[in-house]
Each structure stands twice: as C-alpha cells, then as structure tokens.
Design an enzyme around this catalytic site. Structure first.
Site, PDB file in Angstrom:
ATOM      1  N   CYS A 161       5.312   7.130  -1.824  1.00  0.00           N
ATOM      2  CA  CYS A 161       4.067   7.326  -2.568  1.00  0.00           C
ATOM      3  C   CYS A 161       4.396   7.375  -4.161  1.00  0.00           C
ATOM      4  O   CYS A 161       3.231   6.855  -4.571  1.00  0.00           O
ATOM      5  CB  CYS A 161       4.002   9.090  -2.176  1.00  0.00           C
ATOM      6  SG  CYS A 161       5.642   9.915  -2.684  1.00  0.00           S
ATOM      7  N   HIS A 254       0.042  11.692  -8.475  1.00  0.00           N
ATOM      8  CA  HIS A 254       1.165  11.355  -9.061  1.00  0.00           C
ATOM      9  C   HIS A 254       1.086  10.062  -9.889  1.00  0.00           C
ATOM     10  O   HIS A 254      -0.079   9.618  -9.551  1.00  0.00           O
ATOM     11  CB  HIS A 254       2.099  10.227  -8.111  1.00  0.00           C
ATOM     12  CG  HIS A 254       2.971  11.126  -7.048  1.00  0.00           C
ATOM     13  ND1 HIS A 254       3.117  12.467  -7.269  1.00  0.00           N
ATOM     14  CD2 HIS A 254       3.853  10.757  -5.911  1.00  0.00           C
ATOM     15  CE1 HIS A 254       3.866  12.612  -5.888  1.00  0.00           C
ATOM     16  NE2 HIS A 254       4.188  11.754  -5.678  1.00  0.00           N
TER      17      HIS A 254
END
Length: 364
Positions: A161, A254
């Site tokens: 990710c 993120h």
C-alpha cells in the site's frame, strides 16, 4: 470484457481481518463477483460471519445481510473451500512461509489466488501487478503454472500500500527517465489493521518506524518496472529509491512526500499532463473498479488532504499536489492514496478484474 455477463463465485480467505472486511464491503456490490464462501482461522470456523466479527466490524456500512449469515470455514480446509468457488482472494494473517504454502495449495486445486499478502511478492514467477502499470507481467503465469503443475491455478499479488501514492507518478514520468527518488510516507493506522479504539496510543502520536515498510517502499516499485526474462521477473536497475515510513494518527490514507531526479528536462506543465493523461487497460476497458482518471493533479497549495481527498474515485484514484522545482533534486511533490482501497483490497479486486478481462480467470 467490461460487459462480463457470467458472475464468478469467490471466497475470501482471512475474511475476519480489516482487509478481509474491506474485500467483503467491496464485493457485496460487485457486478462480476459473488461471495460464495468465507474462510478464516480455526477459532472462527463454524460461526456465522456476523458472530465471527462481533465487536470487530470496522467498515462504515453494516455487514451485508446475505454475507452475515454465511458460516465461516476453516481456511485450512483447502479442498472444501476451493470446490465451491471459481477463485479466491487472500488476506490471511499468518507467517510468510505459512502464507506461501497455503496460497500455493489453493492454486494447486486449480483455484486462482489473488492475494493482498506480501509473502509471494518476490517469488520470481508470481506477478505483482498495478493494473494500469504492468499488466504485461501476467504473461509470467504460464511459467508459474508449469512449476505448480497446474492448468488453471496460479497466484497473483498486488504490491504494498505504501507505494501507491508515488509509484504511479514515477510510472507516468518514465519518458523523462527518473533515476533517483526520496520518498517519505506518512501511513494511516488502518495499514496495521487497527482503528483508534484498538490503538488509542496513536491519538496525537507519530511512530517513526513500521517494520519492513521501507524495504518494500524502496524495492517493490523496481519489480513492477522489471522485465520478464527466462521465466522470471527481473527488477529494474534504472532507478534508486530511498525511503522513510512513518505511522501517523490518520485512519485511512497514505501520504507521500517525494523528491525526484530526472535525466530529461521537462517543464511543470509537461509533467502534469503526463500524470493526468496516464491510463491503462482498466480505463480502456472500463473495468468495474477502475478510476476513470487514475492520477489527478490538484493545483491548490494545501491539497491533497486526507479528509477531503482520500476517497477520490471511490478510493481507487491517486491525488497529487505541490509539484515544484527543488533546490537539490529536480522536482518534488506530495501524493495521497487510500491504503485499504487502492492500496489493499480494492487494488486486489482490480487485479482480479484484469485477470478476468485477460482470460486468466474463468468459471470452473
């Protein structure tokens, strides 16, 4: 095959964890895939899914009623789970060796495995795919099937990710020959499978260490940009990436602060056009989970922001901002991606759609 008319039955392995829950949330309304089976650890086996995740359901929407009633199976009952489904999504929480073994065993039942796990990301004949960037890596699958002794079964994985907020940009900029990158990622707590109720010490806190993340952030993009040679995926040697990965008090999303050196000398407008026009098979074939625009550039000085932008394109798009020249490197920018959608379950679902579209996954 965006007009896929035959629905495929799927199982979710590791269905009770956060990524497993995200899979279920996505698949409950998917036009191609039908959740037929759920599997988890022996302690959850025999319970209804609703019972198994009681007090632990982390999605905003309630558990879909038809899935809540399904009986959770033991993930180790490989033959029993496999016989009822066309392929499986894997989000099991085990050691890497255990994950490799169980994913290979499912594949050997002629059941394709699309995995969110990291265990097989460096297996030389397992494709690790961001569908817009390296769909050609699926061509490694016949080599893997020869090793496994299968005709239909294989394992395919999606990458970590943490790279989703900058690797797409670098891919869009390949014509300008990036060769050196610094990437610092500021990663949400859901990346650890937790929320604030379970991790109260993260409120108002930053932890400057996430085990294994920096190596993944530095090395996995090189494999995505690699080439197939002698039945293996050989990582690119053209770019050097160094990173730091920091856990921050954010639930989803993120963020990356990135510095890049380029061998070519494009202008800012050229770099933005390259990002905004970057697309691949998912967009060309209008795959169900594909963002219509993969990368958007935001011209406001204070964007992208997690609270406003993490759900761009249902969490499957990447938001970029603050592109500017740098006094040491050539350019710098800030990127944002949704870590459990594009970065985890959603990215794996898009990989499965690509595999269906390319004919690698079909009804049994």
């Amino acid at each position: 095959m965006s007009d896929q008319s035959v629905r495929l039955d799927v199982a979710v392995l590791g269905a009770t964890g956060m990524v497993g829950q995200r899979f279920i949330d996505i698949l409950s309304r998917h036009p191609w895939f039908n959740v037929k089976a759920l599997a988890a650890s022996p302690r959850s086996a025999g319970l209804t899914y609703k019972e198994a995740v009681k007090g632990r359901w982390k999605m905003d929407d309630p558990i879909p009623e038809d899935i809540a009633r399904l009986t959770v199976r033991n993930v180790n009952d490989i033959e029993a789970v496999s016989k009822d489904v066309d392929f499986v999504f894997s989000a099991v929480d085990m050691t890497k060796d255990e994950i490799k073994r169980i994913e290979d065993e499912y594949a050997k039942t002629e059941t394709p495995v699309v995995s969110n796990n990291s265990a097989h990301r460096w297996t030389p004949d397992v494709p690790m795919v961001i569908p817009e960037i390296n769909p050609h890596h699926l061509e490694i699958i016949p080599f893997q099937q020869k090793r496994l002794g299968t005709k239909r079964g294989f394992v395919a994985v999606k990458p970590n990710c943490s790279i989703q907020s900058y690797a797409p940009v670098l891919s869009a900029w390949m014509p300008f020959k990036p060769y050196e990158v610094i990437a610092t990622t500021y990663q949400a707590i859901s990346g650890a499978g937790k929320n604030f109720d379970e991790w109260p010490e993260m409120k108002g806190n930053i932890i400057p260490y996430i085990g294994g993340e920096e190596e993944k952030s530095e090395k996995e993009p090189l494999r995505i940009w690699g080439r197939i040679e002698n039945g293996q995926i050989v990582p690119s040697e053209d770019i050097l990436i160094t990173s730091q990965c920091i856990r921050v008090p954010v639930l989803y999303g993120h963020t990356a602060a990135v510095f890049v050196k380029l061998k070519e000398n494009p202008g800012k407008d050229e770099l933005i056009r390259a990002m905004e026009s970057f697309k691949g098979i998912p967009q060309e074939r209008a795959l169900p989970s594909a963002p219509s625009q993969f990368i958007r550039y935001m011209r406001e000085d204070d964007r992208p922001q997690v609270t406003q932008d993490v759900n761009y394109e249902n969490g499957m798009g990447v938001s970029i901002g603050r592109l500017r020249e740098d006094s040491v490197y050539d350019w710098k920018f800030v990127g944002l991606s949704h870590n459990t959608m594009r970065g985890a379950a959603g990215g794996a679902v898009l990989c499965a759609e690509l595999l269906v579209s390319e004919g690698y996954i079909q009804n049994k």
